[in-house]
Motif scaffolding. Structure first.
Motif, PDB file in Angstrom:
ATOM      1  N   THR A 680       0.916  -1.215  -0.076  1.00 54.79           N
ATOM      2  CA  THR A 680       0.051  -0.093   0.024  1.00 54.79           C
ATOM      3  C   THR A 680       0.917   1.126  -0.194  1.00 54.79           C
ATOM      4  O   THR A 680       2.081   1.128   0.138  1.00 54.79           O
ATOM      5  N   ALA A 681       0.278   2.240  -0.266  1.00 63.82           N
ATOM      6  CA  ALA A 681       0.891   3.624  -0.303  1.00 63.82           C
ATOM      7  C   ALA A 681       1.497   4.060   1.084  1.00 63.82           C
ATOM      8  O   ALA A 681       0.853   3.942   2.080  1.00 63.82           O
ATOM      9  N   ASP A 682       2.734   4.359   1.037  1.00 61.20           N
ATOM     10  CA  ASP A 682       3.440   5.113   2.265  1.00 61.20           C
ATOM     11  C   ASP A 682       2.794   6.278   2.637  1.00 61.20           C
ATOM     12  O   ASP A 682       2.873   7.234   1.935  1.00 61.20           O
ATOM     13  N   PRO A 683       2.257   6.460   3.855  1.00 64.85           N
ATOM     14  CA  PRO A 683       1.478   7.790   4.101  1.00 64.85           C
ATOM     15  C   PRO A 683       2.404   8.876   4.357  1.00 64.85           C
ATOM     16  O   PRO A 683       2.217  10.115   4.360  1.00 64.85           O
ATOM     17  N   ASN A 684       3.729   8.567   4.731  1.00 65.03           N
ATOM     18  CA  ASN A 684       4.790   9.520   4.971  1.00 65.03           C
ATOM     19  C   ASN A 684       5.719   9.954   3.783  1.00 65.03           C
ATOM     20  O   ASN A 684       6.334  10.771   3.695  1.00 65.03           O
ATOM     21  N   ASP A 685       5.518   9.197   2.659  1.00 67.01           N
ATOM     22  CA  ASP A 685       6.385   9.443   1.441  1.00 67.01           C
ATOM     23  C   ASP A 685       5.471   8.908   0.406  1.00 67.01           C
ATOM     24  O   ASP A 685       5.572   7.751   0.117  1.00 67.01           O
TER      25      ASP A 685
END
Length: 843
Positions: A680-685
């Motif tokens: 899943t997408a990294d919420p921090n980058d």
């Protein structure tokens, strides 16, 4: 690269001979009688014999199940007709005989024919058309003696050398008729045994996992030639689109989990980049749920195993020609028989050619497939099969379908083509393989198989991009893909049957090795847009100058152990464990830039355990737990540059299987399947991803397959499937997975008239319902539900047949799938009213 293949074959053979024995699992040869009378040896719901409840009863049952080997079959001419001698080393029970049409049948309990291919001889004596001795499930041997116009009569007795049948013919005929040989007769829609789920020939009702079989008779009656059409009859299988545009060719999802379900051919991985045709396939077996315990890496939804046609002992010749809507023409040839007088060397050759158009503008294709196979019975206990498949012609226009406007596919004519007429995929592929089987004795056998597959593929695509929904201007991108794909796999299975006290075991130990190489190159260039409401085609090819290159190598080793345990006659345990080590090396390069290399090694243990309880003989209640693993691509990395862990899957399943009669079975399954470690997408980058996602599939499946009444066949299935995002960083939890309906229903049934003035006339009816589906995981658009009706009319007489098939009888408009589960990938349009006629002959 052929020399590498043969070097690998030699090395694998040396390992087989000197190090690791392999399994000689033999397929059960089906009966030569098309219609069976009721027999107490075949389980039915009306047969309510209770299992043993005391030690004495168990010991008595065990003593009664001692299996006697029939080591030879001898035919002696007599004044009255024929004497058949079944040579054994121990006594056989005298069987009762019964008559089906012109055949006299004797089913012998607690016996097995060596070799497993049995014995067949045509025209052994005046008035007798054929004699066959074949293995049946559950240690039964069937002797079938067929007369020309009347059944023979026989006296059965035991002698020192074995069992003797003295056969006489009451009304001999001079004219010789052709008898359909064992293994090639119309066996109907009921398939009692399978080898996919356990790598051993096992009754379906003894397997604690759902598996559905599509026999060749269903494929023939529906008049279909592609895997994607055949899988419409299987509950819980959905198309994912990407026909010809994706690297996986046709893609399917089983039980809503995973985008790319692996396809196997006779238990060896076999994924074609193009759509898969079925001309040389005897049946399709779909194992549902994680299958890593026997087949290694893969999606947790299940696998699709194609069982090819095998060489026959008796001459067989069949040919057909089909003409249909949209300038579609097909020709098929299927010939088989012995190559020597002793029938120890036999062959089979399947040839398929198709030149086809489409209801879609500019779309057409052509393909040729040639599948030779030769089997050498080296001894009564040893056989060697060489097989190959050549696809020298595979060409098809690439069609991305229709775009999306708002929350639905665009309201456009279904023949509207929005690519360019020159977009095309061409494929040249072949596979070479062998299977060596040996039976050491009654209880131990070995099977060793190897296969090499090579595909060279070229694709020109004008891919969809953004759409101006107001003006209808569709941006496009020109893409070129060219690659060479090679794969080698070998495995060795050892099977042994033994007892520990009163407990029976069937043990499987196997080793698998595979390696592969891929070197695709890619190009992406801007290409002129097209207006979807008023298309004007540029017809201009772009210069082919690849600007991105891959060079991938992969290999792996798997070791697996499985035990099928009969704790009691009505209580069966299945337990298995596998260890896999998978290596991948990927090298990527943009034109003019240095290469980037990625290396990754993954390992995993994958178990399976299941139990089957049979309160009465024809009813099985089961429960199972299975796991899977699937390595990620090595260039996909965490933010710190470390590789991702393999995706994993786990499933709990419970169900029941019932033999409603000796020719009709029902399966009901409920399951909870979870795919974990989803990227899943990294919420921090936003430039990177992390592995915290989970997708869940829960559902119920029901299937009914077989013969309801004589000449009335049915295959029906229903699936309720709730497939959704259960954990994610960016996607809302609860979002449905793309292309997966809540409800899916299929029914195909045929009825033929067996006597009277209309003998040979038959009818077929198909009903297919697919509920509404989200087109992408973000739920930005949906595909509406549809209900399609198919029909068939056929006339069979002697050795020829005429058949008319109609698809989409009421010409409903529908959509089969969204490519890649993406809003910009295009939506595939279902075919309108389509008709085709086939004439076939068999000798």
């Amino acid at each position: 690269m052929l020399y590498r293949f043969f070097l690998r074959l030699a090395a694998a053979s040396a390992i087989f001979i000197f190090v690791v024995p392999a399994q000689a699992q033999t397929d059960t040869v089906s009966s030569s009688v098309q219609k069976r009378q009721s027999d107490s040896s075949i389980p039915r719901l009306s047969n309510l014999n209770q299992p043993a409840t005391t030690v004495d009863e168990w010991m008595s049952q065990i003593a009664q199940t001692s299996v006697v080997q029939i080591t030879g079959v001898r035919l002696n001419a007599t004044a009255a007709g024929l004497e058949i001698v079944l040579e054994t080393v121990a006594g056989l029970a005298i069987p009762e005989t019964y008559v089906v049409d012109n055949a006299l049948i004797a089913d012998i309990p607690n016996a097995v024919v060596i070799p497993p291919s049995g014995f067949q001889q045509a025209n052994p004596a005046e008035g007798i058309a054929s004699v066959s001795v074949t293995n049946l499930p559950n240690n039964f041997v069937r002797v079938a003696i067929t007369g020309f116009d009347a059944p023979p009569i026989a006296d059965v007795r035991t002698e020192a050398q074995g069992l003797v049948l003295s056969v006489a013919v009451e009304e001999p005929e001079d004219d010789v008729i052709e008898i359909v040989v064992t293994g090639e007769q119309d066996t109907g829609y009921y398939v009692p045994n399978t080898s996919t789920a356990t790598r051993t020939d096992t009754p379906l009702r003894d397997i604690p996992q759902s598996i559905q079989v599509v026999p060749n008779e269903v494929i023939r009656d529906r008049g279909i030639v592609e895997l994607r059409d055949a899988l419409e009859n299987v509950a819980g299988v959905q198309q994912q689109g990407t026909r010809g545009t994706g690297q996986g060719g046709d893609t399917f999802t089983v039980r809503g989990s995973g985008f790319f379900t692996e396809t196997f051919r006779d238990g060896i991985r076999y994924n074609l980049i193009s759509p898969t045709e079925t001309s040389d396939i005897e049946r399709i077996e779909v194992l549902k749920g994680p299958a890593s315990v026997l087949f290694g890496r893969g999606e947790p939804g299940g696998i699709i195993n194609l069982i090819p046609k095998q060489p026959l002992d008796t001459p067989y010749y069949a040919a057909s020609f089909t003409a249909g809507s949209f300038s579609t023409y097909q020709g098929q040839l299927d010939i088989s028989g012995p190559l020597n007088t002793s029938r120890t060397l036999k062959y089979r050759l399947n040839v398929f050619y198709e030149n086809y158009g489409s209801f879609r503008d500019f779309v057409n294709g052509e393909r040729l497939a040639i599948s030779p196979s030769v089997t050498w019975d080296i001894s009564p206990n040893t056989s060697l099969n060489f097989n190959a498949k050549f696809i020298p012609i595979q060409r098809e226009t690439i069609d991305n379908g229709l775009p999306v406007i708002g929350d639905r596919p665009a309201d456009l004519p279904r023949d509207r083509f929005l690519d360019e007429p020159f977009t095309e995929q061409t494929l040249d592929a072949f596979s070479l393989g062998y299977t060596l089987e040996h039976r050491f004795n009654q209880n131990w056998s070995v099977r060793h198989a190897s296969q090499f597959v090579r595909q060279t593929d070229t694709r020109l695509i004008t891919a969809f991009d953004a759409l101006d929904e107001t003006t209808g201007e569709l941006a496009r991108e020109g893409r070129f893909i060219d690659g060479d794909y090679q794969r080698f796999q070998t495995n060795t299975d050892l099977i042994g049957e033994f007892t520990t006290g009163s407990i029976q075991h069937r043990l499987l130990f196997g080793i698998e090795y595979y390696s592969g190489f891929e070197d695709p190159s890619y190009q992406s260039v801007p290409y002129p847009s097209i207006n979807i409401f008023n298309p004007v085609y540029t017809r201009q090819r772009f210069a082919l100058e690849p600007d991105f290159f891959r060079d991938d190598h992969y290999s792996g080793v798997g070791i697996y152990l499985q035990d099928q345990i009969d704790l009691l006659p009505n209580l069966k345990l299945l337990a298995g464990l596998r260890f896999d080590s998978a290596y991948q090396f990927a090298s990527e390069q943009d034109a003019g830039q240095p290469r980037n290399d990625f290396e990754q090694t993954d390992s995993a243990w994958t178990p399976r355990v299941g139990i089957v309880y049979q309160p009465i003989e024809p009813l099985s209640l089961y429960a199972s737990y299975t796991r899977s693993f699937n390595p990620t691509f090595p260039s996909f990395r965490n933010a710190d540059g470390t590789p991702f862990e393999p995706e994993t899957g786990r499933q709990f399943e419970v169900g029941l299987k019932a033999d409603l009669s000796d020719q009709l079975s029902l399966t009901l399954a409920a399951f909870d399947l979870r795919k974990q470690n989803v990227v899943t997408a990294d919420p921090n980058d936003s430039l990177f991803s992390i592995q915290v996602g989970e997708q869940t599939s829960r559902g119920i499946e029901l299937s009914l397959d077989g013969e309801i009444l004589p000449s009335w066949n049915i295959t029906a299935s229903y699936a309720y499937l709730d497939a959704f995002v259960s954990e994610d960083n960016t996607l809302p939890v609860g979002n449905r997975l793309a292309n997966i309906p809540y409800n899916q229903l299929s029914l195909w049934t045929t009825y033929s008239i067996e006597n009277g003035d209309f003998e040979g006339l038959g009818f077929g009816l198909g009903l297919f319902y697919v509920g509404d589906r989200v087109g992408d995981i973000d739920d930005t658009f949906r595909l509406p539900s549809y209900f399609r009706t198919d029909a068939a009319l056929f006339y069979r007489r002697d050795n020829w047949q005429m058949q008319l098939n109609v698809q989409n009888l009421f010409d409903v408009e529908y959509f089969t799938s969204a490519n890649y589960g993406s809003r910009t990938g295009g939506v595939n349009v279902g075919a309108p009213f389509t008709v085709q006629g086939t004439i076939s002959v068999q000798f």
